[in-house]
Scaffold this motif. Sequence first.
Motif, mmCIF file in Angstrom:
data_model
loop_
_atom_site.group_PDB
_atom_site.id
_atom_site.type_symbol
_atom_site.label_atom_id
_atom_site.label_comp_id
_atom_site.label_asym_id
_atom_site.label_seq_id
_atom_site.Cartn_x
_atom_site.Cartn_y
_atom_site.Cartn_z
ATOM 1 N N THR A 67 0.821 -1.221 0.000
ATOM 2 C CA THR A 67 0.000 0.000 0.000
ATOM 3 C C THR A 67 0.850 1.264 0.000
ATOM 4 O OG1 THR A 67 -0.176 -0.079 2.415
ATOM 5 C CG2 THR A 67 -1.954 -1.116 1.130
ATOM 6 N N GLU A 68 2.179 1.103 0.034
ATOM 7 C CA GLU A 68 3.146 2.208 -0.024
ATOM 8 C C GLU A 68 2.946 3.203 1.113
ATOM 9 O OE1 GLU A 68 2.684 3.710 -3.982
ATOM 10 O OE2 GLU A 68 3.517 1.902 -4.876
ATOM 11 N N LYS A 104 1.610 8.426 3.025
ATOM 12 C CA LYS A 104 1.999 7.899 1.723
ATOM 13 C C LYS A 104 3.462 8.237 1.442
ATOM 14 C CE LYS A 104 -1.450 6.284 -0.798
ATOM 15 N NZ LYS A 104 -1.384 4.946 -1.333
ATOM 16 N N PHE A 131 4.852 7.833 -1.732
ATOM 17 C CA PHE A 131 4.915 8.409 -3.077
ATOM 18 C C PHE A 131 3.789 9.415 -3.275
ATOM 19 C CE2 PHE A 131 7.253 4.493 -3.524
ATOM 20 C CZ PHE A 131 8.320 4.883 -4.313
ATOM 21 N N SER A 177 3.197 10.705 -6.403
ATOM 22 C CA SER A 177 2.597 10.311 -7.684
ATOM 23 C C SER A 177 3.155 8.954 -8.085
ATOM 24 C CB SER A 177 2.878 11.343 -8.770
ATOM 25 O OG SER A 177 4.224 11.300 -9.168
ATOM 26 N N LYS A 178 2.350 8.172 -8.771
ATOM 27 C CA LYS A 178 2.729 6.805 -9.108
ATOM 28 C C LYS A 178 3.528 6.703 -10.401
ATOM 29 C CE LYS A 178 -0.852 4.494 -6.546
ATOM 30 N NZ LYS A 178 -0.097 3.804 -5.539
ATOM 31 N N ASN A 200 3.860 6.974 -14.819
ATOM 32 C CA ASN A 200 3.237 6.282 -15.937
ATOM 33 C C ASN A 200 4.291 6.085 -17.025
ATOM 34 O OD1 ASN A 200 1.734 5.420 -18.130
ATOM 35 N ND2 ASN A 200 0.046 6.813 -17.711
ATOM 36 N N PRO A 221 7.737 7.882 -10.978
ATOM 37 C CA PRO A 221 7.085 8.135 -9.681
ATOM 38 C C PRO A 221 7.840 9.203 -8.893
ATOM 39 C CG PRO A 221 7.436 5.790 -10.035
ATOM 40 C CD PRO A 221 8.168 6.504 -11.114
ATOM 41 N N THR A 233 7.533 1.292 -13.660
ATOM 42 C CA THR A 233 7.229 2.202 -12.547
ATOM 43 C C THR A 233 6.735 1.432 -11.332
ATOM 44 O OG1 THR A 233 5.006 2.601 -13.424
ATOM 45 C CG2 THR A 233 6.726 4.178 -14.028
ATOM 46 N N PHE A 234 5.999 0.343 -11.554
ATOM 47 C CA PHE A 234 5.578 -0.504 -10.436
ATOM 48 C C PHE A 234 6.795 -1.105 -9.752
ATOM 49 C CE2 PHE A 234 4.689 -4.815 -8.938
ATOM 50 C CZ PHE A 234 3.801 -4.533 -7.922
ATOM 51 N N ARG A 251 8.700 1.542 -7.626
ATOM 52 C CA ARG A 251 8.053 1.807 -6.342
ATOM 53 C C ARG A 251 8.184 0.622 -5.393
ATOM 54 N NH1 ARG A 251 3.624 2.893 -9.605
ATOM 55 N NH2 ARG A 251 2.421 1.408 -8.360
#
Length: 119
Positions: free
Chosen positions: A9-10, A19, A21, A23-24, A26, A33, A98-99, A102
């Motif tokens: 869940t970061e 949180k 991050f 921004s995640k 793209n 991110p 990007t996944f 993170r």
Amino acid sequence: MSAIVGILTEKCPKCGKGKVFSSKGNPLLFKMPRMNEHCPVCNHKFEKEPGYFFGSMFVSYAVTVGEMIVFFLLAHFFVKEIITMIVLIGIMSILLSTFNFRLSRMIWIYLLDGKNRQI
């Protein structure tokens, strides 16, 4: 188990609420991110020193190789040509970049800076 949930869940490794991050990102829009410098809830500093996340590159490498192996084993039943398989694995690794970025940073933060750790 709470560490795994926090990683996925970061959330902040100290308070578990803020949180990490802002921004995640793209990969299709060429946006990486963005990390918050401090936790918005407990003001915990995420990057302790320059180069703090250098080790997360090795975590990212391991995660990416694992994803590629799993994808290869699953796609092997449907795709027989090796060139097509290489192209599909390349596309998959770009789409998940990007996944993986993170995820590897979250794993690194929780390894070095979990709830009861003092740095």
